[in-house]
Design an enzyme around this catalytic site. Structure first.
Site, mmCIF file in Angstrom:
data_model
loop_
_atom_site.group_PDB
_atom_site.id
_atom_site.type_symbol
_atom_site.label_atom_id
_atom_site.label_comp_id
_atom_site.label_asym_id
_atom_site.label_seq_id
_atom_site.Cartn_x
_atom_site.Cartn_y
_atom_site.Cartn_z
ATOM 1 N N ASP A 74 0.856 -1.189 0.000
ATOM 2 C CA ASP A 74 0.000 0.000 0.000
ATOM 3 C C ASP A 74 0.891 1.238 0.000
ATOM 4 O O ASP A 74 1.446 1.624 1.019
ATOM 5 C CB ASP A 74 -0.910 -0.021 1.226
ATOM 6 C CG ASP A 74 -1.828 1.201 1.306
ATOM 7 O OD1 ASP A 74 -1.815 2.015 0.362
ATOM 8 O OD2 ASP A 74 -2.541 1.323 2.312
ATOM 9 N N TYR B 176 -15.682 15.634 -15.601
ATOM 10 C CA TYR B 176 -14.274 15.375 -15.327
ATOM 11 C C TYR B 176 -13.576 16.635 -14.814
ATOM 12 O O TYR B 176 -13.425 16.829 -13.619
ATOM 13 C CB TYR B 176 -13.550 14.816 -16.558
ATOM 14 C CG TYR B 176 -12.210 14.229 -16.171
ATOM 15 C CD1 TYR B 176 -12.101 12.876 -15.873
ATOM 16 C CD2 TYR B 176 -11.076 15.027 -16.048
ATOM 17 C CE1 TYR B 176 -10.880 12.334 -15.463
ATOM 18 C CE2 TYR B 176 -9.869 14.496 -15.641
ATOM 19 C CZ TYR B 176 -9.773 13.163 -15.349
ATOM 20 O OH TYR B 176 -8.576 12.646 -14.939
#
Length: 396
Positions: free
Chosen positions: A112, A238
C-alpha cells in the site's frame, strides 16, 4: 501450479477475474511495439503505480529505451480459492520477466503506497540497493486512501460540482453497446474534499518529502505526476467535477514542491496525458462513449499509452524539448485536443444514438480494450484450455 478453466465474469465494464496468459500476452505485445533504443544511461527510477495504464507504459518504455533501474510499486490482489489474481499481478510477473531478460535491475514491490509502512519498506530497499533516485513517477489510482496521520479513510467519488450532470453514456450491460442517458447529482463539499485526498497531491508530496528526508534525491532529481484535462464535452463530469478538483490539487502540489522541498534540489511536473482506455477511466460516466467517438474519428491515429510514454521519457531526459503550457504542465495530449479532431467528435456527440450506429468499429474496439485490461479477447490465447492461475510475484 493451479490449472483452472476460467471464463470472464463480466458486468458492463467490470470484470472480476483475469486471465494470466492473456495478461502476460498484452505485456509482450506492448514490449515488442516499443522500439529498443538504449541511450546509454541507467537512471534510478521509483515508479508508483507500475501495473496498469500510463504507469505500466512508462515502466516498459523506460526499461526498453532508457535502461532504467529501480523500484516499481503497486497494490495487487493475489489468487484466492474463488478468484484469480488481479490482472495487474499477472502483468507485473510478465514485465519482470522481460526486464530480467533485458538485463534491467528492477524490483517490484506489492504494498500500500499510501501507508507509512509501505513507504518505509520501499525507501529502505531503495537506500540499500540503488541509492539516490533520479526520477519519481507518480501514477497511482485508487478508490480510497487512508490518511497516514489521522487514520481517516477517504473515498473518492465521481460527481459534478455545482449542479447535476446529464449526458449520453455508453451502456454495455447486455453485451450490446447502446446509448443511454445519465444523470448524476452534484457533489457535496465533503465529496470534493475526500476525492482531493485520494486523487490529489497529498500523497505525492509525502513521497517527495520522504525521499528528501532520507537524502535520496539525486542531483537533477525530477518527479512527474500523471493527470488529464480532456475535452470540453466531458468537462462537466471530469475537469469541472470532483476528479477535476483533485487534479487541480495535484497541479498545485507540483508548484508547491518546486518552491518548497525541491527548491534548488530538483523539479516537479504534472503531465497531461491524452485519452486512454484504462480500468480507472472506464469507471467515469460518459468517458466510454467519448473515447469510442474519439477512436472513430482518429482510427489508428489514436495514440497508445506506450507512444505517449515514449514522448514523456524523451522530454524528461532532454532528448526532445519540453512541451509545456502556461501552467508549466507537460502536454502529451495535443493529438486528442486538436480542434479539427474535437469538431468531429462534437458532431458525433450531438447525435449520439445515430453516431453510435456509425461508430460500430469504435465501440467494438473500446469493449475489446476493456476486456484486454483483464487478459481477455487477446489474440493468440486459447481460452478453452485450462490456465495456470498460480503465478508468483517477482522475486526481489
Amino acid at each position: 501450479m493451479s490449472l483452472r478453466k476460467i471464463d470472464p465474469k463480466q458486468r458492463g465494464f467490470l470484470i472480476v477475474n483475469s486471465h494470466p496468459a492473456g495478461s502476460a500476452a498484452t505485456i509482450t505485445r506492448m514490449w515488442e511495439q516499443i522500439p529498443p533504443r538504449p541511450d546509454g544511461t541507467s537512471p534510478v527510477v521509483l515508479l508508483l503505480g507500475h501495473s496498469a495504464g500510463y504507469g505500466l507504459a512508462t515502466l516498459l518504455t523506460g526499461l526498453r529505451q532508457h535502461n532504467i533501474q529501480g523500484i516499481g510499486v503497486a497494490y495487487e490482489a493475489p489468487e484466492t480459492e474463488r478468484r484469480t489474481a488481479s490482472a495487474g499481478w499477472y502483468r507485473t510477473a510478465a514485465a519482470a520477466r522481460h526486464a530480467q531478460e533485458a538485463g534491467n535491475d528492477f524490483v517490484f514491490v506489492n504494498t500500500d503506497a499510501f501507508s507509512d509502512k509501505g513507504k518505509a519498506e520501499v525507501l529502505d530497499l531503495m537506500e540499500k540497493r540503488f541509492g539516490k533516485v533520479d526520477y519519481l513517477i507518480y501514477s497511482l489510482a485508487a478508490p480510497r486512501r487512508t490518511d497516514p496521520v489521522t487514520g481517516a479513510v477517504h473515498h473518492s467519488v465521481i460527481k459534478p460540482l455545482g449542479q447535476p450532470y446529464e449526458a449520453p453514456a455508453l451502456d454495455f450491460s447486455d453485451n450490446t453497446p447502446k446509448v443511454t442517458s445519465l444523470r448524476l447529482e452534484a457533489a457535496t463539499n465533503e465529496d470534493r474534499q475526500a476525492t482531493e485526498q485520494v486523487m490529489g497531491g497529498a500523497d505525492w508530496q509525502l513521497w517527495v518529502e520522504a525521499l528528501a528526508g532520507r537524502d535520496l534525491l539525486a542531483d537533477g532529481f525530477t518527479t512527474a505526476a500523471l493527470t488529464y484535462v480532456g475535452s470540453e464535452l466531458t468537462a462537466p463530469i471530469y475537469r469541472q467535477g470532483t476528479i477535476g478538483a483533485a487534479k487541480e490539487h495535484l497541479e498545485r502540489t507540483g508548484r508547491h514542491l518546486n518552491t518548497g522541498v525541491l527548491a534548488d534540489k530538483g523539479r516537479a511536473f504534472t503531465v497531461v496525458a491524452g485519452a486512454a482506455v484504462t480500468q480507472a477511466s472506464s469507471a467515469i460516466p460518459s468517458i466510454a462513449l467519448y473515447t469510442t467517438f474519439l477512436r472513430t474519428v482518429l482510427g489508428e491515429g489514436f495514440r497508445t499509452t506506450a507512444q505517449q510514454a515514449q514522448d514523456l521519457w524523451d522530454q524528461l531526459t532532454g532528448a526532445t524539448p519540453l512541451v509545456t503550457d502556461d501552467e508549466d504542465r507537460i502536454r502529451l495530449d495535443g493529438w486528442e485536443l486538436d480542434p479539427h479532431v474535437q469538431d468531429q467528435v462534437s458532431e458525433l456527440w450531438s447525435q449520439p444514438h445515430d453516431a453510435l450506429a456509425r461508430s460500430a468499429d469504435g465501440a467494438d474496439w473500446f469493449i475489446d480494450q476493456i476486456r484486454e485490461l483483464y487478459g481477455w479477447s487477446v489474440e493468440g490465447i486459447d481460452y478453452d484450455q485450462p490456465a495456470d492461475t498460480t503465478v508468483p510475484w517477482p522475486q526481489r
